[in-house]
Design a protein around this motif. Structure first.
Motif, PDB file in Angstrom:
ATOM      1  N   HIS A  71       0.815  -1.214   0.000  1.00  0.00           N
ATOM      2  CA  HIS A  71       0.000   0.000   0.000  1.00  0.00           C
ATOM      3  C   HIS A  71       0.852   1.270   0.000  1.00  0.00           C
ATOM      4  N   ILE A  72       2.001   1.203   0.660  1.00  0.00           N
ATOM      5  CA  ILE A  72       2.893   2.367   0.762  1.00  0.00           C
ATOM      6  C   ILE A  72       4.242   1.944   0.202  1.00  0.00           C
ATOM      7  N   PRO A  73       4.478   2.164  -1.085  1.00  0.00           N
ATOM      8  CA  PRO A  73       5.613   1.525  -1.764  1.00  0.00           C
ATOM      9  C   PRO A  73       6.987   2.125  -1.496  1.00  0.00           C
ATOM     10  N   HIS A  74       7.058   3.397  -1.099  1.00  0.00           N
ATOM     11  CA  HIS A  74       8.362   4.047  -0.979  1.00  0.00           C
ATOM     12  C   HIS A  74       8.512   4.707   0.388  1.00  0.00           C
ATOM     13  N   ILE A  75       9.735   4.709   0.905  1.00  0.00           N
ATOM     14  CA  ILE A  75      10.006   5.230   2.249  1.00  0.00           C
ATOM     15  C   ILE A  75      11.141   6.238   2.182  1.00  0.00           C
ATOM     16  N   LEU A  76      10.947   7.367   2.858  1.00  0.00           N
ATOM     17  CA  LEU A  76      11.985   8.398   2.972  1.00  0.00           C
ATOM     18  C   LEU A  76      12.343   8.541   4.445  1.00  0.00           C
ATOM     19  N   ILE A  77      13.633   8.362   4.755  1.00  0.00           N
ATOM     20  CA  ILE A  77      14.111   8.426   6.135  1.00  0.00           C
ATOM     21  C   ILE A  77      15.053   9.611   6.285  1.00  0.00           C
ATOM     22  N   MET A 119       7.126   9.833  -2.350  1.00  0.00           N
ATOM     23  CA  MET A 119       7.610   9.061  -1.204  1.00  0.00           C
ATOM     24  C   MET A 119       6.507   9.119  -0.144  1.00  0.00           C
ATOM     25  N   ASP A 120       5.626   8.144  -0.172  1.00  0.00           N
ATOM     26  CA  ASP A 120       4.391   8.206   0.606  1.00  0.00           C
ATOM     27  C   ASP A 120       4.603   8.119   2.110  1.00  0.00           C
ATOM     28  N   PHE A 121       5.641   7.419   2.515  1.00  0.00           N
ATOM     29  CA  PHE A 121       5.867   7.220   3.949  1.00  0.00           C
ATOM     30  C   PHE A 121       7.194   7.844   4.339  1.00  0.00           C
ATOM     31  N   ARG A 122       7.145   8.768   5.302  1.00  0.00           N
ATOM     32  CA  ARG A 122       8.357   9.482   5.706  1.00  0.00           C
ATOM     33  C   ARG A 122       8.516   9.410   7.212  1.00  0.00           C
ATOM     34  N   VAL A 123       9.734   9.164   7.639  1.00  0.00           N
ATOM     35  CA  VAL A 123      10.046   9.180   9.072  1.00  0.00           C
ATOM     36  C   VAL A 123      11.304  10.003   9.270  1.00  0.00           C
ATOM     37  N   CYS A 124      11.434  10.575  10.455  1.00  0.00           N
ATOM     38  CA  CYS A 124      12.598  11.406  10.734  1.00  0.00           C
ATOM     39  C   CYS A 124      13.067  11.165  12.157  1.00  0.00           C
ATOM     40  N   GLY A 125      14.377  11.023  12.300  1.00  0.00           N
ATOM     41  CA  GLY A 125      14.965  10.886  13.621  1.00  0.00           C
ATOM     42  C   GLY A 125      15.415  12.233  14.138  1.00  0.00           C
ATOM     43  N   ARG A 126      16.441  12.221  14.965  1.00  0.00           N
ATOM     44  CA  ARG A 126      16.969  13.465  15.511  1.00  0.00           C
ATOM     45  C   ARG A 126      17.355  14.405  14.365  1.00  0.00           C
TER      46      ARG A 126
END
Length: 423
Positions: free
Chosen positions: A206-212, A371-378
């Motif tokens: 469902h969410i094919p690409h990830i940006l970190i 990039m449908d799914f994005r997460v970010c750390g510090r």
């Protein structure tokens, strides 16, 4: 400053008074229950001997302890709720959470979230305080109420605010070792880590690409490798672009994945991926299949998913100081990545890209927007804004944590730490 100290002192004083009042109320209630229990036989006898009393009164006298516990319990709970409301208002006043007229939000109720019993929903009458102001004071609210906030949202047409939270004692672990029990049995669901809601997952169907995103030392490389490890175990073919001299990817990765360490090899691999994408497009059309899973199910084949990953996408796309030949090469790379980003989902071709570079020009819009799914750390405000379109990573991820990430919807999770030698 003096006013602020006075407010803090008043809030602390009122909180102490409320706690003492609650203790005294509860103690008196329990003493009353003990006294009535000891005298219950006398009340029963009096009820039996009384001729003039109505049957209802006699029944209440015979069951006085039960009546006392029910009615008294309701009164005590109501009084304690009033004390909670006063304490919360005092705390909010001390942290400056007020509207232009100096009015503080009023606690309406607290209750458990239906699907997650450990989550408590705090609902407040808002008095026209913007949601942005609540978010700005998120850390102060957590300290004031002794909670960890999961999310804050409007309700009742913005007249109310809901805070979803867990107790402050419910902390995410700073290090969570990977265990194979976290590997999802669902088709191409990858496990990111653990949040206050449980396991955090992403479904590539469902969410094919990830940006970190994340600064140096934030743990984004470990998160990326964790996702690639799971994808490999699920049968995907992994392509990894590594332009850091192979330091971040030991020998075992070169044995299990297709590594490219220079730009020419990169363009070759991306050309392969887009060629496969076009080939699958024709195959799926001929067989009448809308996606990879349907194709494999109908044809009986086991066509694998293809994943292209890059630990620092800025190294691929940065045109700073590049000559015309290199700019042309970068443009070709961008074009291939954009094609995969737009069309990859149905055909099982995915991107997982990571970056620490706070430069809005590094990732073109035609790639980033897909990039449908994005997460970010510090991260600082700039990088957080680039990755999540907000500064929540800078605001909510502690500067001294590693492996802690936040999604675009504000969900915080702790990624796993795993042994690369067991890839």
């Amino acid at each position: 400053m003096k006013t602020k100290k006075n407010k803090d002192r008043n809030a602390l004083w009122m909180s102490s008074i409320d706690n003492a009042a609650k203790f005294i109320m509860l103690l008196c209630f329990l003493i009353g229950a003990v006294v009535i229990a000891l005298k219950q036989d006398a009340w029963n006898a009096a009820a039996e001997n009384a001729v003039t009393l109505s049957p209802m009164v006699k029944s209440m006298m015979s069951n006085l302890l039960l009546v006392y516990l029910v009615v008294g319990g309701i009164v005590v709970v109501a009084l304690m709720c009033c004390a909670d409301k006063r304490r919360v208002r005092a705390q909010f006043e001390s942290i400056g959470l007020t509207n232009h007229a100096g009015m503080t939000p009023v606690l309406l109720r607290k209750h458990q979230e239906r699907n997650h019993s450990q989550i408590i929903i705090w609902e407040f009458r808002n008095y026209s305080i913007p949601l942005e102001e609540w978010e700005k004071k998120r850390a102060a609210i957590e300290t004031a109420l002794s909670i960890n906030i999961i999310k804050i949202e409007y309700s009742a047409a913005k007249r109310h605010i809901r805070i979803y939270a867990v107790p402050a004692s419910h902390e995410l672990q700073p290090v969570i070792p990977w265990s194979d029990c976290y590997l999802s049995n669902e088709n191409f669901v990858l496990t990111l880590g653990e949040s206050h809601l449980g396991l955090m997952t992403v479904n590539l169907n469902h969410i094919p690409h990830i940006l970190i995103g994340g600064s140096t030392g934030s743990g984004k490389s470990i998160l990326l490798k964790s996702l690639l490890m799971q994808a490999y175990r699920k049968g995907a073919v992994i392509y990894v672009a590594d332009f850091k001299g192979g330091v971040d990817y030991p020998k075992i990765w070169h044995e299990k994945c297709r590594m490219c360490t220079d730009e020419r090899a990169l363009l070759y691999y991306l050309t392969q991926l887009t060629t496969v994408l076009e080939s699958r497009k024709k195959q799926f059309a001929e067989s009448g299949c809308p996606n990879l899973d349907a194709y494999n199910q109908i044809t009986g084949e086991n066509m694998p998913r293809l994943i292209f990953a890059c630990d620092e996408v800025a190294e691929l796309l940065d045109k700073t100081g590049a000559d015309s030949e290199r700019k042309k090469l970068i443009a070709q790379v961008e074009n291939k990545l954009a094609t995969i980003a737009r069309q990859g989902r149905a055909f099982g071709v995915h991107l997982i890209l990571a970056t620490q570079r706070p430069d809005a020009n590094i990732i073109p819009g035609q790639i980033k927007n897909n990039m449908d799914f994005r997460v970010c750390g510090r991260a600082d405000n700039v990088l957080s804004q680039i990755i999540l379109d907000s500064t929540i990573a800078a605001d909510q991820i502690p500067k001294d944590t590693q492996g802690r990430f936040i999604t675009g919807d504000g969900t915080v999770f702790q990624g796993y730490f795993f042994d690369e030698s067991k890839l």
